[in-house]
Design an enzyme around this catalytic site. Structure first.
Site, PDB file in Angstrom:
ATOM      1  CD  GLU A 165      -3.035  -0.345  -0.016  1.00 24.01           C
ATOM      2  OE1 GLU A 165      -3.161   0.113  -1.173  1.00 24.01           O
ATOM      3  OE2 GLU A 165      -3.496  -1.442   0.340  1.00 24.01           O
TER       4      GLU A 165
ATOM      5  CG  ASP B 233       0.385   2.957  -6.528  1.00 21.25           C
ATOM      6  OD1 ASP B 233       0.635   3.729  -5.589  1.00 21.25           O
ATOM      7  OD2 ASP B 233      -0.722   2.914  -7.116  1.00 21.25           O
TER       8      ASP B 233
ATOM      9  N   GLY C 110     -16.472   4.799  -4.416  1.00 18.07           N
ATOM     10  CA  GLY C 110     -15.824   5.624  -3.405  1.00 18.07           C
ATOM     11  C   GLY C 110     -15.460   4.858  -2.149  1.00 18.07           C
ATOM     12  CB  SER C 111     -15.933   1.608  -0.964  1.00 19.60           C
ATOM     13  OG  SER C 111     -17.205   2.168  -0.754  1.00 19.60           O
TER      14      SER C 111
ATOM     15  CG  LEU D 233     -13.511  -2.371  -2.634  1.00 22.11           C
ATOM     16  CD1 LEU D 233     -14.705  -3.306  -2.446  1.00 22.11           C
ATOM     17  CD2 LEU D 233     -12.238  -3.037  -2.112  1.00 22.11           C
TER      18      LEU D 233
ATOM     19  CB  SER E 293     -16.176   1.981  -8.559  1.00 26.45           C
ATOM     20  OG  SER E 293     -16.070   3.323  -8.122  1.00 26.45           O
ATOM     21  CB  SER E 294     -12.443   5.547 -10.502  1.00 33.64           C
ATOM     22  OG  SER E 294     -11.314   5.147  -9.781  1.00 33.64           O
TER      23      SER E 294
ATOM     24  CD  GLU F 151      -8.673   7.700 -11.435  1.00 38.39           C
ATOM     25  OE1 GLU F 151      -8.924   6.640 -12.051  1.00 38.39           O
ATOM     26  OE2 GLU F 151      -8.840   7.818 -10.208  1.00 38.39           O
TER      27      GLU F 151
ATOM     28  CG  ASP G 115      -6.518   1.395  -8.305  1.00 42.85           C
ATOM     29  OD1 ASP G 115      -5.753   0.677  -7.624  1.00 42.85           O
ATOM     30  OD2 ASP G 115      -7.050   2.424  -7.866  1.00 42.85           O
TER      31      ASP G 115
HETATM   32  P1  ADP Z   1     -13.209   4.256  -5.983  1.00 38.85           P
HETATM   33  O1  ADP Z   1     -12.405   4.155  -7.221  1.00 38.85           O
HETATM   34  O2  ADP Z   1     -12.432   3.955  -4.750  1.00 38.85           O
HETATM   35  O3  ADP Z   1     -14.475   3.462  -6.037  1.00 38.85           O
HETATM   36  P2  ADP Z   1     -13.390   7.015  -6.808  1.00 38.85           P
HETATM   37  O4  ADP Z   1     -13.865   8.224  -6.120  1.00 38.85           O
HETATM   38  O5  ADP Z   1     -12.002   6.970  -7.342  1.00 38.85           O
HETATM   39  O6  ADP Z   1     -13.669   5.777  -5.812  1.00 38.85           O
HETATM   40  O7  ADP Z   1     -14.347   6.701  -8.046  1.00 38.85           O
HETATM   41  C1  ADP Z   1     -15.754   6.736  -7.902  1.00 38.85           C
HETATM   42  C2  ADP Z   1     -16.339   7.441  -9.117  1.00 38.85           C
HETATM   43  O8  ADP Z   1     -16.249   6.583 -10.279  1.00 38.85           O
HETATM   44  C3  ADP Z   1     -17.821   7.720  -8.970  1.00 38.85           C
HETATM   45  O9  ADP Z   1     -18.049   8.922  -8.288  1.00 38.85           O
HETATM   46  C4  ADP Z   1     -18.249   7.825 -10.434  1.00 38.85           C
HETATM   47  O10 ADP Z   1     -17.911   9.088 -10.972  1.00 38.85           O
HETATM   48  C5  ADP Z   1     -17.378   6.767 -11.101  1.00 38.85           C
HETATM   49  N1  ADP Z   1     -18.121   5.488 -11.149  1.00 38.85           N
HETATM   50  C6  ADP Z   1     -17.894   4.364 -10.443  1.00 38.85           C
HETATM   51  N2  ADP Z   1     -18.803   3.407 -10.709  1.00 38.85           N
HETATM   52  C7  ADP Z   1     -19.639   3.941 -11.640  1.00 38.85           C
HETATM   53  C8  ADP Z   1     -20.822   3.471 -12.329  1.00 38.85           C
HETATM   54  N3  ADP Z   1     -21.331   2.259 -12.093  1.00 38.85           N
HETATM   55  N4  ADP Z   1     -21.414   4.301 -13.215  1.00 38.85           N
HETATM   56  C9  ADP Z   1     -20.918   5.538 -13.459  1.00 38.85           C
HETATM   57  N5  ADP Z   1     -19.827   6.033 -12.820  1.00 38.85           N
HETATM   58  C10 ADP Z   1     -19.202   5.257 -11.922  1.00 38.85           C
HETATM   59 MG    MG Z   2     -10.720   5.360  -7.726  1.00 37.74          MG
END
Ligand code: ADP
Ligand code: MG
Length: 393
Positions: free
Chosen positions: A38, A41, A126-127, A129, A131-132, A166, A178
Site C-alpha cells: 500500500e 505504487d 468511493g470505497s 475497491l 470502481s473508477s 484519471e 488499479d
Molecule cells: P473508488 O475508485 O475507490 O471506487 P473514486 O472516487 O475513485 O472511488 O471513483 C468513484 C467514481 O467513479 C464515482 O463517483 C463515479 O464518478 C465513477 N463510477 C464508479 N462506478 C460507476 C458506475 N457504475 N457508473 C458511473 N460512474 C461510476
Molecule cells: Mg478510484
C-alpha cells in the site's frame, strides 16, 4: 457465442429502453482489492492486488460517426459528447472518466469511433475497491472495440492510458495499480506488479484461504489532501537521501539498512513515511515467497505488519479502519487483516482460512457496528478474471 449472465441481460433491457434495438457487445472490467503493497505504487515499488467478482460493465453498439452516447444506470444520467470536442464537465462527473479515456486512447494513437451504450456497475463507489478504474477500463475496451481496434493496444498500454486519463483529464493523482489489475487480472491469481518497469507476474491465490472485505462506510474526506501530502513527503525523502545515495530515483531503490544508516538526514515524520514504504516493498516480496511456500500464517503476519505500519508510520488509518481490522482479527480463522486502498476510510481486507468466512463476517457486523455505530458492508470474493469484451447475440 457465450451465454450472458443475469446482470448483462438486465443492462441489455435498459439499453432497449433508452435506445432503439439491441447492443452488439458487452465490456466488463472488475474492481480490485490489494493484498499487500500500500502506497508503494507511486514510489516505483511493488503491489499484489487481485481482481474481484464485482465489476463495471457497458453494453454497447458502435456508431458510424464520432458521437458517444452513454447512459449510466446508477446515476440516471447521460454522457453525450463528440470525440472531436472533449471538455471537462463539472455537472456530470462520471462522464469525465469516459471522455478522459477516449482522449487518452487517441493520444496513444488509436483513431476511435462513436458508440451508444449503457453503463452499470456493482463495485461499491468511493470505497477503495476502485470502481473508477473499473469504469475506465470497461469504457476503454468498449471504445476500442467500437473502433474495430480491440487489439490495437496491449493490456499494459490500456492500463497506462486509463491512468493518464484519471491523472490528467479527471485530475485525480492515482498510481497505475488499479487500472493494471482491472485489465490484466486472472481467475485464481494475484498479480505481482513492478510499478516501475510494469513487469508483472501471476501469483496463484491459495486454495486454503478466502478474502473477506469489510467496508467501513466511513467518510474518506481526508483522503485526497493526505494522499498528496504523503506523496510530497516521499519525494522529500528521496531528495534528501540522494545527497548520499546519488543513484536512487525513488524509495523503491532504498533498502531498510540504507534508510537506517541515513535516517539522520530526514525529519522524524519523513523518516517514518519512508520507513513504511521501504518496509512495505520488502513485505510484498516476502508475501510472494510465503505464498509460493504455502505458508499462509506468514502471509497473514505480513498483512498485520502492513496495517500497523500504515497506522503508525504512514498515518493513513482511522478509527473505523482500526475497528474493522480488530473485528476481523477477533476470529481465530482470520490469518491477517489490514486496511486496503489509500486509507482514512474505505475497506479493510482479511485473509481467512476456508470455512471461517461466515464467522469473520458475523464478527464484523457484531463488533464493528458496536464500536463505530455504523452498519458496514461485507463482501467475499474469489480472485477473479480481468477485463474482457464479448459479443451479444
Ligand atoms: P473508488 O475508485 O475507490 O471506487 P473514486 O472516487 O475513485 O472511488 O471513483 C468513484 C467514481 O467513479 C464515482 O463517483 C463515479 O464518478 C465513477 N463510477 C464508479 N462506478 C460507476 C458506475 N457504475 N457508473 C458511473 N460512474 C461510476
Ligand atoms: Mg478510484
Amino acid at each position: 457465442m457465450q451465454p450472458h449472465d443475469k446482470r448483462t441481460e438486465e443492462i441489455c433491457s435498459e439499453f432497449a429502453k433508452v435506445f432503439d434495438g439491441k447492443p452488439t457487445h458487452v465490456a466488463i472490467a472488475p474492481g480490485r482489492v490489494n493484498l499487500i503493497g500500500e502506497h508503494t505504487d507511486y514510489n516505483d515499488g511493488f503491489v499484489l492486488p487481485v481482481a474481484l467478482d464485482k465489476d463495471v460493465r457497458v453494453v454497447f453498439r458502435p456508431r458510424t460517426d464520432r458521437r458517444v452516447r452513454l447512459y449510466a444506470v446508477e446515476f440516471d444520467s447521460w454522457a453525450d459528447f463528440d470525440l472531436d470536442s472533449l471538455a471537462f464537465n463539472n455537472d456530470v462527473f462520471w462522464a469525465n472518466y469516459t471522455m478522459g479515456v477516449a482522449w487518452a486512447l487517441e493520444e496513444a494513437g488509436v483513431r476511435l469511433a462513436g458508440l451508444e451504450g449503457v453503463v452499470s456497475g456493482n463495485v461499491p463507489r468511493g470505497s477503495g475497491l476502485s470502481s473508477s478504474a473499473a469504469l475506465e477500463i470497461s469504457n476503454a475496451l468498449a471504445l476500442l472495440s467500437a473502433a474495430g481496434a480491440p487489439d490495437a493496444l496491449t493490456g499494459t498500454e490500456i492500463a497506462k492510458a486509463a491512468q493518464h486519463a484519471e491523472n490528467v483529464f479527471v485530475g485525480v493523482n492515482c498510481g497505475i495499480m488499479d487500472q493494471f489489475i482491472s485489465t490484466l487480472g486472472e481467475e485464481g491469481q494475484a498479480l505481482l506488479i513492478d510499478c516501475r518497469s510494469l513487469d508483472y507476474q501471476r501469483v496463484p491465490f491459495p486454495d486454503g484461504a478466502s478474502l473477506v472485505i469489510g467496508n467501513t462506510k466511513a467518510s474518506r474526506s481526508l483522503a485526497n489532501s493526505a494522499y498528496n501530502e504523503r506523496r510530497a513527503q516521499c519525494e522529500e525523502g528521496v531528495a534528501r537521501l540522494q545527497s548520499v545515495l546519488p543513484a536512487i530515483t525513488a524509495l523503491r531503490d532504498v533498502t531498510s539498512a540504507q534508510l537506517e544508516e541515513h535516517s539522520g538526514l530526514l525529519s522524524p515524520v519523513v523518516y517514518r513515511r519512508c520507513r513504511h514504504v521501504v518496509g512495505e516493498n520488502e513485505r510484498v516480496m516476502a508475501t510472494v515467497a510465503a505464498l509460493a511456500a504455502g505458508d499462509l500464517d506468514e502471509v497473514g503476519r505480513l498483512m498485520n505488519t502492513s496495517h500497523e505500519s500504515l497506522r503508525d508510520d504512514y498515518a493513513v488509518s482511522s478509527d473505523a479502519l482500526d475497528a474493522m481490522v480488530d473485528a476481523m482479527r477477533s476470529v481465530p480463522g482470520c490469518l491477517g487483516a489490514r486496511l486496503t486502498g489509500a486509507g482514512f476510510g474505505g475497506c479493510a481486507v482479511a485473509l481467512v482460512s476456508k470455512g471461517h468466512e461466515r464467522a469473520v463476517r458475523d464478527a464484523i457486523f457484531e463488533r464493528y457496528s458496536k464500536a463505530m455505530n455504523i452498519w458496514p458492508d461485507v463482501y467475499t470474493s474469489p480472485a477473479s478474471a480481468g477485463a474482457r469484451v464479448m459479443p451479444i447475440d
